[in-house]
Structure formats: structure tokens, C-alpha cells
Design a protein around this motif. Structure first.
Motif, PDB file in Angstrom:
ATOM      1  N   ILE A  21      -3.710   9.072 -10.381  1.00 47.34           N
ATOM      2  CA  ILE A  21      -3.036   8.658 -11.606  1.00 47.34           C
ATOM      3  C   ILE A  21      -2.152   7.439 -11.366  1.00 47.34           C
ATOM      4  N   SER A  22      -1.594   6.921 -12.440  1.00 45.76           N
ATOM      5  CA  SER A  22      -0.814   5.689 -12.425  1.00 45.76           C
ATOM      6  C   SER A  22       0.312   5.720 -11.406  1.00 45.76           C
ATOM      7  N   TRP A  23       0.417   4.640 -10.641  1.00 39.48           N
ATOM      8  CA  TRP A  23       1.423   4.419  -9.610  1.00 39.48           C
ATOM      9  C   TRP A  23       1.266   5.342  -8.405  1.00 39.48           C
ATOM     10  N   GLU A  24       0.203   6.143  -8.401  1.00 38.89           N
ATOM     11  CA  GLU A  24      -0.061   7.017  -7.260  1.00 38.89           C
ATOM     12  C   GLU A  24      -1.417   6.697  -6.624  1.00 38.89           C
ATOM     13  N   GLU A  25      -1.922   5.505  -6.829  1.00 42.45           N
ATOM     14  CA  GLU A  25      -3.263   5.134  -6.366  1.00 42.45           C
ATOM     15  C   GLU A  25      -3.246   4.692  -4.907  1.00 42.45           C
ATOM     16  N   THR A  26      -2.619   5.479  -4.052  1.00 41.06           N
ATOM     17  CA  THR A  26      -2.466   5.088  -2.645  1.00 41.06           C
ATOM     18  C   THR A  26      -3.790   5.135  -1.888  1.00 41.06           C
ATOM     19  N   GLY A  27      -4.541   6.213  -2.064  1.00 38.81           N
ATOM     20  CA  GLY A  27      -5.841   6.304  -1.406  1.00 38.81           C
ATOM     21  C   GLY A  27      -6.805   5.255  -1.930  1.00 38.81           C
ATOM     22  N   THR A  28      -6.771   5.010  -3.243  1.00 39.39           N
ATOM     23  CA  THR A  28      -7.616   3.982  -3.840  1.00 39.39           C
ATOM     24  C   THR A  28      -7.267   2.605  -3.286  1.00 39.39           C
ATOM     25  N   THR A  29      -5.967   2.336  -3.154  1.00 42.01           N
ATOM     26  CA  THR A  29      -5.515   1.062  -2.598  1.00 42.01           C
ATOM     27  C   THR A  29      -6.061   0.858  -1.186  1.00 42.01           C
ATOM     28  N   ALA A  30      -5.925   1.880  -0.349  1.00 35.03           N
ATOM     29  CA  ALA A  30      -6.389   1.770   1.038  1.00 35.03           C
ATOM     30  C   ALA A  30      -7.900   1.595   1.095  1.00 35.03           C
ATOM     31  N   TYR A  31      -8.626   2.331   0.276  1.00 30.60           N
ATOM     32  CA  TYR A  31     -10.091   2.252   0.270  1.00 30.60           C
ATOM     33  C   TYR A  31     -10.557   0.853  -0.120  1.00 30.60           C
ATOM     34  N   ILE A  32      -9.994   0.309  -1.204  1.00 27.75           N
ATOM     35  CA  ILE A  32     -10.410  -1.011  -1.676  1.00 27.75           C
ATOM     36  C   ILE A  32     -10.023  -2.090  -0.676  1.00 27.75           C
ATOM     37  N   ALA A  33      -8.817  -1.997  -0.122  1.00 27.92           N
ATOM     38  CA  ALA A  33      -8.375  -2.997   0.854  1.00 27.92           C
ATOM     39  C   ALA A  33      -9.323  -3.055   2.043  1.00 27.92           C
ATOM     40  N   SER A  34      -9.782  -1.894   2.507  1.00 27.69           N
ATOM     41  CA  SER A  34     -10.680  -1.871   3.664  1.00 27.69           C
ATOM     42  C   SER A  34     -12.014  -2.536   3.342  1.00 27.69           C
ATOM     43  N   ILE A  35     -12.530  -2.315   2.136  1.00 29.31           N
ATOM     44  CA  ILE A  35     -13.807  -2.931   1.760  1.00 29.31           C
ATOM     45  C   ILE A  35     -13.655  -4.439   1.601  1.00 29.31           C
ATOM     46  N   LEU A  36     -12.573  -4.873   0.967  1.00 25.83           N
ATOM     47  CA  LEU A  36     -12.355  -6.305   0.797  1.00 25.83           C
ATOM     48  C   LEU A  36     -12.259  -7.012   2.148  1.00 25.83           C
ATOM     49  N   LYS A  37     -11.613  -6.372   3.101  1.00 24.75           N
ATOM     50  CA  LYS A  37     -11.525  -6.962   4.443  1.00 24.75           C
ATOM     51  C   LYS A  37     -12.906  -7.066   5.078  1.00 24.75           C
ATOM     52  N   THR A  42      -9.086 -12.336   2.265  1.00 25.13           N
ATOM     53  CA  THR A  42      -7.680 -12.211   2.636  1.00 25.13           C
ATOM     54  C   THR A  42      -7.059 -11.188   1.688  1.00 25.13           C
ATOM     55  N   VAL A  43      -6.438 -10.146   2.220  1.00 27.48           N
ATOM     56  CA  VAL A  43      -6.011  -9.007   1.405  1.00 27.48           C
ATOM     57  C   VAL A  43      -4.487  -8.912   1.373  1.00 27.48           C
ATOM     58  N   THR A  44      -3.951  -8.678   0.182  1.00 23.92           N
ATOM     59  CA  THR A  44      -2.524  -8.472  -0.016  1.00 23.92           C
ATOM     60  C   THR A  44      -2.292  -7.120  -0.671  1.00 23.92           C
ATOM     61  N   THR A  45      -1.414  -6.318  -0.082  1.00 24.75           N
ATOM     62  CA  THR A  45      -0.928  -5.099  -0.721  1.00 24.75           C
ATOM     63  C   THR A  45       0.593  -5.232  -0.851  1.00 24.75           C
ATOM     64  N   PHE A  46       1.226  -4.253  -1.456  1.00 15.49           N
ATOM     65  CA  PHE A  46       2.632  -4.373  -1.800  1.00 15.49           C
ATOM     66  C   PHE A  46       3.428  -3.190  -1.272  1.00 15.49           C
ATOM     67  N   SER A  47       4.648  -3.462  -0.829  1.00 17.07           N
ATOM     68  CA  SER A  47       5.481  -2.403  -0.237  1.00 17.07           C
ATOM     69  C   SER A  47       6.089  -1.487  -1.282  1.00 17.07           C
ATOM     70  N   ASP A  48       6.218  -1.970  -2.518  1.00 17.65           N
ATOM     71  CA  ASP A  48       6.920  -1.189  -3.537  1.00 17.65           C
ATOM     72  C   ASP A  48       6.023  -0.662  -4.644  1.00 17.65           C
ATOM     73  N   CYS A  49       4.711  -0.900  -4.542  1.00 11.81           N
ATOM     74  CA  CYS A  49       3.804  -0.374  -5.568  1.00 11.81           C
ATOM     75  C   CYS A  49       2.377  -0.391  -5.028  1.00 11.81           C
ATOM     76  N   THR A  50       1.526   0.338  -5.692  1.00 10.45           N
ATOM     77  CA  THR A  50       0.103   0.328  -5.367  1.00 10.45           C
ATOM     78  C   THR A  50      -0.536  -0.945  -5.925  1.00 10.45           C
ATOM     79  N   GLY A  51      -1.808  -1.151  -5.588  1.00 13.26           N
ATOM     80  CA  GLY A  51      -2.512  -2.345  -6.040  1.00 13.26           C
ATOM     81  C   GLY A  51      -2.971  -3.183  -4.865  1.00 13.26           C
ATOM     82  N   VAL A  52      -4.034  -3.918  -5.069  1.00 16.49           N
ATOM     83  CA  VAL A  52      -4.634  -4.755  -4.023  1.00 16.49           C
ATOM     84  C   VAL A  52      -5.059  -6.086  -4.632  1.00 16.49           C
ATOM     85  N   VAL A  53      -4.811  -7.159  -3.912  1.00 17.70           N
ATOM     86  CA  VAL A  53      -5.317  -8.470  -4.311  1.00 17.70           C
ATOM     87  C   VAL A  53      -6.113  -9.043  -3.148  1.00 17.70           C
TER      88      VAL A  53
END
Length: 375
Positions: A21-37, A42-53
Motif C-alpha cells: 500500500i501507499s508509502w509502504e512500497e519498500t519491497g517493490t522499491t527494492a525489486y524495481i531498483a535491482s531490475i533497473l540496475k 543509474t538508479v536513485t532511491t530516497f531515504s525518507d520515502c519509497t519510490g525509484v528513479v
């Protein structure tokens, strides 16, 4: 199935089975970041919220920057008698298609060195907060074109069709309380019954009249009042009011009338009705150039006969905060036909998974269209 089709299907099934659910997408963030790498981003995540760029291509050149946005969060709803995170809005599909797009671009030797591509996996769309957080992070500061994608229900468009723009309406939700005091059920003259106050609010909401040529609706969508004892008249309650309009000016008119109703009920019943929380999503701000690029892309993939007219819908999406906050952005959201039923946000929502590759291919053609000499 091709290698790309397998990648998209695998990503979809993983994300569907691991909804968050919203703001709790920690596993989703890690999964997507690994695939993008893995794809060389070049992958950016955030210390204060979920999300991947993810970034791919040449950002130090004069190339226009193209961003693709996919929403990450699931809904919290009852499925087969159990409350759980559930991707009944299709965000699992959106993420899988955007990952497929990145895979397709990185596998294309003719294109991968000619783009400046930014991939935004955005949290908390369902709360209407994630896009604003990404804007705050500066994610779209250097972006020229922004594309999104959303599965559409079957009553809006069908499989192998798509609309180059979704013209969402505005959406405001008020969370409010009724603050009074309890009384014995034998003495109803000693308090204002919060249930009756809420009922009066519902009645007055139904009496709101706005321009009938502009689609709009207002309704109470949640109410909590009373406790375990049935011989107590509750003086307190909490409730939610959902408002929808097709444009932002009508939303201003509607919210003003709803607030007037709250104030009138306070005076009549001698209670307080404070608004404790508010969610707001603006109506779409469309861009003709971006729409034309997406229309051309859709025609190249599905054929001109399968390009729908702009899709006007009362639903909302925080995607439009990007253009509200950054007016120079050229943005549009593709409405993808996929025979989705019985409807978005239904706990048993299903769609034709063959549409996933349609989405990948249309987004791919849209990215190419930005860099195409004749676009």
C-alpha cells in the motif's frame, strides 16, 4: 513467448503477488531498483520515502529528456473476506509495462545511445501524494516530455484499442468529524444524534445543484459512529465525503457548497464538524504536442482504426500534479484497452494480459517519436 514477453509477464506476476500500500512500497522499491540496475540504469532511491528513479542514456547532451511514470502502490481492500493489499487499479501492470519498455530500449542498438530517458516509479498515487513528493525531490526539473499509462475498464475502451490521452477530472475528499456528546437512548432530547446529523448531511449533499453540462458528483463514502452498547445515542462520528468534477473551477464551487453544509449543520444541531484531513487531485492539464506523439505511437502499433478519441473520465490521478507544478512539461497519459472488468478498484478486477505488450510497444514508439525527425 519472446524473451521480452517473459520478462514482462514475470515482472507482472511478481508485483501482483507482492502488492504494497501507499508509502509502504519498500519491497517493490527494492525489486524495481535491482531490475533497473541490471538494465544499466543509474538508479536513485530516497531515504525518507519509497519510490525509484532510473536514468538511461545521455543527459549531458542537447537531447530532450523523456520521462515515463508508473505508479507503484496497491489498494487496501477486502478480497474473499480478508483485508489485504490488492492491485485492483492495475499499478502492477503499469510497472511491468514500463520495465518492459526499459528492457526493449536497452536491447535496441539503434536507439539506446540516442535517448535521455528517465523512468519514474512513483509511490502513493492512491493517496494523491506521490507525484507531489517526486516534484519536491526535483525528479522532473529537467524533464521535457512526460508519459504515463493506465489500464481502462471495458466500458471506456476495449482490447487492442487505446486513447492517446486520459482527461481525468478533479477529485477532493474531506475526512471530517462530528463532535458532540453521548446520551442515554431513553433521553434523545439530551444530545444531537451523530447518525442523524450525518444523515442530514447526506440529504443536503443530494440537494447540491451545479452546472448540469459539467459532470460532477458528491457522496458520503464512509461513516463510523457508535460503539458496542446499543442503548447509547452516539454524539460523535467520523465520515468521508468524496467529490468529483470534470474541471477545477467546478470543484472550487462544489467544495464551497459542501463546507457551507457543514457550517449549517453545526448551527442547526449544536455540534462541531471540523475537516480533519483532505485529499485533492486536480483535473487534467493536456498538451497537444504530447497527445499527438502518443496518437502517432498508438497508430503505429495498433493501427489508426484502433486509436480512440480523448478519453474523458470522472476518475482522478495525481499524475496531473506534475504539469500543475511544472507547466512547461509536455505530458499525456495513455488509456490502454484491455477488456478490464468488472471495473477498476473492484477486488476481483481482471484484464487481458496480452494488452501488456501493447502498452510496452506504444510507450516504446512514443519515446522514439520524441526523437524522430518528423515527430
Amino acid at each position: 513467448m519472446t524473451k521480452l514477453e517473459n520478462r514482462v509477464a514475470d515482472a507482472f506476476h511478481h508485483l501482483h503477488q507482492h502488492a504494497e500500500i501507499s508509502w509502504e512500497e519498500t519491497g517493490t522499491t527494492a525489486y524495481i531498483a535491482s531490475i533497473l540496475k541490471e538494465y544499466g540504469c543509474t538508479v536513485t532511491t530516497f531515504s525518507d520515502c519509497t519510490g525509484v528513479v532510473g536514468e538511461y542514456g545521455h543527459f549531458d547532451s542537447n537531447l530532450p529528456v523523456v520521462a515515463i511514470r508508473a505508479d507503484m502502490d496497491a489498494l487496501w481492500q477486502e478480497v474473499n473476506g480478508t483485508f489485504q493489499a490488492n492491485h485492483s487499479c492495475g499499478h502492477d501492470a503499469h510497472m511491468a509495462m514500463v520495465l518492459g519498455l526499459v528492457s526493449k530500449i536497452t536491447d535496441d542498438p539503434a536507439l539506446k545511445n540516442k535517448v535521455a530517458l528517465k523512468i519514474i516509479f512513483q509511490p502513493a498515487e492512491e493517496k494523491g501524494e506521490g507525484a507531489l513528493k517526486m516534484v519536491e525531490k526535483g525528479v522532473v526539473d529537467d524533464v521535457d516530455y512526460l508519459f504515463g499509462i493506465h489500464l481502462r475498464p471495458i466500458e471506456e475502451t476495449t482490447m487492442d484499442n487505446a486513447a492517446p490521452v486520459i482527461v481525468h477530472g478533479a477529485n477532493t475528499t474531506y475526512i471530517a468529524d462530528i463532535n458532540g456528546h453521548d446520551a442515554h437512548a431513553a433521553r434523545p432530547h439530551l444530545n444531537a444524534n451523530a447518525i442523524e446529523v450525518a444523515s442530514a448531511i447526506v440529504s443536503q449533499l443530494n440537494n447540491i445543484h451545479l452546472n448540469p453540462r459539467i459532470p460532477h458528483s458528491v457522496k458520503m463514502t464512509n461513516i463510523t459512529a457508535g460503539g458496542k452498547n446499543t442503548n447509547i445515542i452516539p454524539g460523535n462520528a467520523s465520515f468521508a465525503v468524496d467529490m468529483r468534477t470534470q474541471d477545477n473551477q467546478t470543484m472550487d464551487d462544489l467544495t464551497r457548497k459542501v463546507k457551507d453544509i457543514f457550517q449549517a449543520m453545526e448551527s442547526i444541531h449544536g455540534v462541531e464538524i471540523p475537516i480533519t484531513d483532505m485529499e485533492y487531485i486536480p483535473a487534467a492539464a493536456v498538451n497537444d504536442e504530447a497527445i499527438q506523439i502518443m496518437e502517432n505511437a498508438t497508430a503505429r502499433v495498433l493501427g489508426e482504426a484502433h486509436v480512440d478519441a480523448p478519453l474523458i473520465t470522472p476518475g482522478g490521478d495525481d499524475f496531473h500534479f506534475y504539469t500543475i507544478k511544472r507547466p512547461d512539461l509536455k505530458a499525456t497519459m495513455l488509456g490502454l484497452g484491455c477488456d478490464l472488468k468488472p471495473g477498476l478498484h473492484h477486488p476481483d478486477m481482471t484484464f487481458n494480459h496480452d494488452a501488456l505488450m501493447n502498452g510496452v510497444d506504444i510507450l516504446y514508439e512514443a519515446v522514439k517519436g520524441v526523437y524522430r525527425d518528423d515527430s
